[in-house]
Scaffold this motif. Structure first.
Motif, PDB file in Angstrom:
ATOM      1  N   HIS A   1       0.803  -1.225   0.000  1.00  0.00           N
ATOM      2  CA  HIS A   1       0.000   0.000   0.000  1.00  0.00           C
ATOM      3  C   HIS A   1       0.833   1.271   0.000  1.00  0.00           C
ATOM      4  N   ALA A   2       2.145   1.148   0.235  1.00  0.00           N
ATOM      5  CA  ALA A   2       2.952   2.351   0.390  1.00  0.00           C
ATOM      6  C   ALA A   2       4.418   2.046   0.158  1.00  0.00           C
ATOM      7  N   VAL A   3       5.160   3.102  -0.159  1.00  0.00           N
ATOM      8  CA  VAL A   3       6.617   3.052  -0.179  1.00  0.00           C
ATOM      9  C   VAL A   3       7.106   3.864   1.015  1.00  0.00           C
ATOM     10  N   TYR A   4       8.087   3.333   1.724  1.00  0.00           N
ATOM     11  CA  TYR A   4       8.618   3.982   2.916  1.00  0.00           C
ATOM     12  C   TYR A   4      10.034   4.481   2.628  1.00  0.00           C
ATOM     13  N   VAL A   5      10.234   5.782   2.809  1.00  0.00           N
ATOM     14  CA  VAL A   5      11.531   6.407   2.571  1.00  0.00           C
ATOM     15  C   VAL A   5      12.306   6.466   3.879  1.00  0.00           C
ATOM     16  N   ASP A   6      13.597   6.127   3.823  1.00  0.00           N
ATOM     17  CA  ASP A   6      14.457   6.160   5.000  1.00  0.00           C
ATOM     18  C   ASP A   6      14.965   7.588   5.189  1.00  0.00           C
ATOM     19  N   ALA A   7      14.260   8.346   6.037  1.00  0.00           N
ATOM     20  CA  ALA A   7      14.597   9.760   6.219  1.00  0.00           C
ATOM     21  C   ALA A   7      15.941   9.932   6.918  1.00  0.00           C
ATOM     22  N   GLY A   8      16.305   8.996   7.786  1.00  0.00           N
ATOM     23  CA  GLY A   8      17.589   9.093   8.454  1.00  0.00           C
ATOM     24  C   GLY A   8      18.756   9.083   7.486  1.00  0.00           C
ATOM     25  N   LYS A   9      18.618   8.307   6.423  1.00  0.00           N
ATOM     26  CA  LYS A   9      19.664   8.261   5.393  1.00  0.00           C
ATOM     27  C   LYS A   9      19.566   9.442   4.433  1.00  0.00           C
ATOM     28  N   LEU A  10      18.348   9.860   4.117  1.00  0.00           N
ATOM     29  CA  LEU A  10      18.191  10.953   3.163  1.00  0.00           C
ATOM     30  C   LEU A  10      18.608  12.290   3.777  1.00  0.00           C
ATOM     31  N   LEU A  11      18.394  12.444   5.090  1.00  0.00           N
ATOM     32  CA  LEU A  11      18.758  13.670   5.806  1.00  0.00           C
ATOM     33  C   LEU A  11      19.745  13.326   6.918  1.00  0.00           C
ATOM     34  N   PRO A  12      20.968  12.929   6.579  1.00  0.00           N
ATOM     35  CA  PRO A  12      21.909  12.446   7.591  1.00  0.00           C
ATOM     36  C   PRO A  12      22.356  13.518   8.582  1.00  0.00           C
ATOM     37  N   ASP A  13      22.196  14.794   8.256  1.00  0.00           N
ATOM     38  CA  ASP A  13      22.633  15.862   9.145  1.00  0.00           C
ATOM     39  C   ASP A  13      21.577  16.231  10.192  1.00  0.00           C
ATOM     40  N   VAL A  14      20.376  15.654  10.087  1.00  0.00           N
ATOM     41  CA  VAL A  14      19.328  15.931  11.068  1.00  0.00           C
ATOM     42  C   VAL A  14      19.324  14.803  12.091  1.00  0.00           C
ATOM     43  N   PRO A  15      19.665  15.076  13.357  1.00  0.00           N
ATOM     44  CA  PRO A  15      19.712  14.006  14.360  1.00  0.00           C
ATOM     45  C   PRO A  15      18.323  13.464  14.684  1.00  0.00           C
ATOM     46  N   THR A  16      18.286  12.220  15.168  1.00  0.00           N
ATOM     47  CA  THR A  16      17.003  11.571  15.466  1.00  0.00           C
ATOM     48  C   THR A  16      16.157  12.399  16.410  1.00  0.00           C
ATOM     49  N   GLY A  17      16.784  13.046  17.385  1.00  0.00           N
ATOM     50  CA  GLY A  17      16.034  13.856  18.342  1.00  0.00           C
ATOM     51  C   GLY A  17      15.369  15.064  17.727  1.00  0.00           C
ATOM     52  N   GLN A  18      15.744  15.394  16.504  1.00  0.00           N
ATOM     53  CA  GLN A  18      15.122  16.519  15.789  1.00  0.00           C
ATOM     54  C   GLN A  18      14.227  16.041  14.646  1.00  0.00           C
ATOM     55  N   PHE A  19      13.816  14.782  14.719  1.00  0.00           N
ATOM     56  CA  PHE A  19      12.780  14.209  13.854  1.00  0.00           C
ATOM     57  C   PHE A  19      13.073  14.349  12.354  1.00  0.00           C
ATOM     58  N   PRO A  20      14.082  13.646  11.857  1.00  0.00           N
ATOM     59  CA  PRO A  20      14.371  13.718  10.423  1.00  0.00           C
ATOM     60  C   PRO A  20      13.190  13.295   9.555  1.00  0.00           C
ATOM     61  N   GLY A  21      12.384  12.350  10.026  1.00  0.00           N
ATOM     62  CA  GLY A  21      11.219  11.932   9.249  1.00  0.00           C
ATOM     63  C   GLY A  21      10.220  13.053   9.088  1.00  0.00           C
ATOM     64  N   GLN A  22       9.921  13.737  10.188  1.00  0.00           N
ATOM     65  CA  GLN A  22       8.975  14.842  10.103  1.00  0.00           C
ATOM     66  C   GLN A  22       9.556  16.010   9.310  1.00  0.00           C
ATOM     67  N   ALA A  23      10.866  16.208   9.432  1.00  0.00           N
ATOM     68  CA  ALA A  23      11.511  17.251   8.623  1.00  0.00           C
ATOM     69  C   ALA A  23      11.363  16.943   7.139  1.00  0.00           C
ATOM     70  N   LEU A  24      11.520  15.672   6.762  1.00  0.00           N
ATOM     71  CA  LEU A  24      11.358  15.290   5.361  1.00  0.00           C
ATOM     72  C   LEU A  24       9.912  15.467   4.911  1.00  0.00           C
ATOM     73  N   VAL A  25       8.953  15.103   5.767  1.00  0.00           N
ATOM     74  CA  VAL A  25       7.535  15.300   5.436  1.00  0.00           C
ATOM     75  C   VAL A  25       7.270  16.770   5.114  1.00  0.00           C
ATOM     76  N   CYS A  26       7.810  17.657   5.941  1.00  0.00           N
ATOM     77  CA  CYS A  26       7.586  19.089   5.713  1.00  0.00           C
ATOM     78  C   CYS A  26       8.238  19.559   4.415  1.00  0.00           C
ATOM     79  N   GLU A  27       9.431  19.054   4.117  1.00  0.00           N
ATOM     80  CA  GLU A  27      10.120  19.464   2.894  1.00  0.00           C
ATOM     81  C   GLU A  27       9.428  18.940   1.640  1.00  0.00           C
TER      82      GLU A  27
END
Length: 446
Positions: A339-365
């Motif tokens: 039903h979906a493709v899942y993007v690895d935001a941690g790898k796509l945005l390696p400079d954003v630490p986990t505590g700063q929510f790289p997944g949500q940062a990618l969603v916003c971008e």
């Protein structure tokens, strides 16, 4: 080749970049707070967002709106019996309503519920009953690069270890979610389903299948599990679901409708308890919070769900998106689910630490760059969980075409090109229940 043609269209527009940036700020950097009119390609969820068939629209017009004894309920009851093999059906307004009915009847304070992986509303309903939600994924389920045909499977070994710690008497329910949404939509084998059924029987627990995407799961079984290559989707689904004592279903997925869900059970005593709880929370047991027209449309949708052409179109479109993203160098969970493709935001945005929510940062971008709305399923949605920061691109059924898929790929590629300029986020306001914070929390750039 598609197994359907378009009969109705809806106009969509892409707001300009400045407007998108302003919308994002006004939404508190949470795309759940965006107006749908401000979204160009909406991949937030596949729940209730798909297009119905002409037969479903015809059923909708014929719906029986009687409060009690509706003919439309009888049609749904018959469809659940024919397609899924269960005769006792309790309708609800949607999947989480069905979860409230079933788990409220089965789970109590101090209990533990075992699942291959709980999704957000399931976890919240278990917690709301004062119970513990315990995940039992197989090795590699949360590894985007791990090999495996059935990475959504349930680890009976992990489950037994938990039962040994807390005692079988404190585990009233074992759940198998097919496909496994919280493990990137990965499928579950029929062999594992048999093993989980035997395990649940051994500890005297009710075996529940969360059947939201049962036909997509059956398609993967047909493709990948030995002995099923020539078996119909309908036959595979009936067999796999037949190992359960109860089903919980969001009709907004593979009921192919925009509203509704249900509980289906074998046991007459549980059926009666579920009906009484449904009366309290959902409505009379022959409408369950749904209009008769929606009951009728879901009855048709369940039968369409197991059509090979329909489900093949569905899975292949998701697979095409995954292939295109991978070819563009986007890090995605592999292989794609149904039903979906899942993007690895941690790898796509390696400079954003986990505590700063790289997944949500990618969603916003994604929204800022191309008006694409997706959802984060990492640390923001599942605080403290040991899993990668993934972003889910959930394709609504029978809705978008190739041009929309291409736009999504181009948008992600553009974000990746400027990944080093993307800032992390911090939460400034969130609800009391952590399991549901991603629906309404507000954030700001760090």
């Amino acid at each position: 080749m598609r197994a359907y043609k378009t009969k109705m269209v809806e106009r969509i527009e892409l707001p300009d970049r400045e407007e998108r940036a302003a919308n994002l700020e006004a939404a508190g950097y949470n795309v759940f707070n965006l107006d749908a009119d401000d979204v160009y390609v909406d991949l937030l969820t596949d729940s209730g967002t798909g297009a119905m068939s002409d037969e479903q629209w015809a059923a909708l017009l014929r719906g029986d709106e009687a409060y009690a004894g509706s003919e439309s309920f009888r049609e749904l009851e018959a469809a659940v019996g024919d397609v899924m093999g269960f005769e006792n059906v309790v309708p609800a307004h949607q999947g989480r309503g069905a979860e409230n009915v079933l788990y409220g009847a089965l789970v109590g304070e101090g209990d533990a519920v075992l699942n291959n992986t709980h999704f957000d509303t399931t976890r919240a309903h278990v917690a709301n009953q004062g119970a513990e939600a315990v995940d039992c994924p197989v090795e590699g389920a949360h590894d985007p690069d791990a090999e495996g045909d059935f990475k959504g499977d349930f680890s009976v070994e992990r489950a037994r270890e938990h039962v040994d710690r807390v005692g079988a008497e404190n585990v009233p329910v074992v759940v198998l979610t097919i496909t496994n949404n919280s493990a990137a939509g990965q499928p579950v084998s029929v062999e594992t389903t048999r093993e989980v059924a035997a395990f649940a029987d051994d500890i005297d627990a009710t075996f529940v299948i969360d059947a939201c995407r049962f036909a997509e799961n059956a398609y993967f079984v047909r493709e990948r599990e030995p002995g099923y290559g020539d078996t119909s989707i309908a036959e595979i689904a009936r067999e796999q679901l037949g190992y359960a004592d109860a089903l919980v279903m969001s009709g907004k997925k593979e009921g192919l409708v925009n509203a509704g869900g249900f509980v289906a059970v074998e046991d007459d005593d549980l059926f009666e308890r579920a009906k009484q709880r449904a009366i309290l929370y959902e409505g009379f047991p022959t409408y369950g919070g749904m209009a008769g027209r929606d009951l009728a449309a879901m009855a048709v949708g369940l039968r369409e769900a197991v059509d090979l052409g329909r489900v093949r179109d569905r899975v292949e479109q998701v697979r095409d998106l995954g292939d295109r993203l991978r070819d563009a160098g986007i890090p995605v969970y592999w292989p794609p689910g149904g039903h979906a493709v899942y993007v690895d935001a941690g790898k796509l945005l390696p400079d954003v630490p986990t505590g700063q929510f790289p997944g949500q940062a990618l969603v916003c971008e994604l929204y800022r760059e191309g008006g694409v709305r997706a959802v984060e399923l990492g640390e923001f949605a599942f605080p403290g969980a040991d899993r990668p920061d993934l972003v889910r691109l959930a394709l609504p059924r029978r809705t978008y075409g190739r041009e929309h898929v291409e736009h999504v790929v181009e948008t992600l590629a553009a974000v990746q090109d400027r990944a080093d300029a993307v800032a992390g986020l911090e939460v400034v306001d969130e609800p009391e229940m952590a399991e549901l914070r991603h629906f309404s929390a507000r954030l700001r750039p760090v």
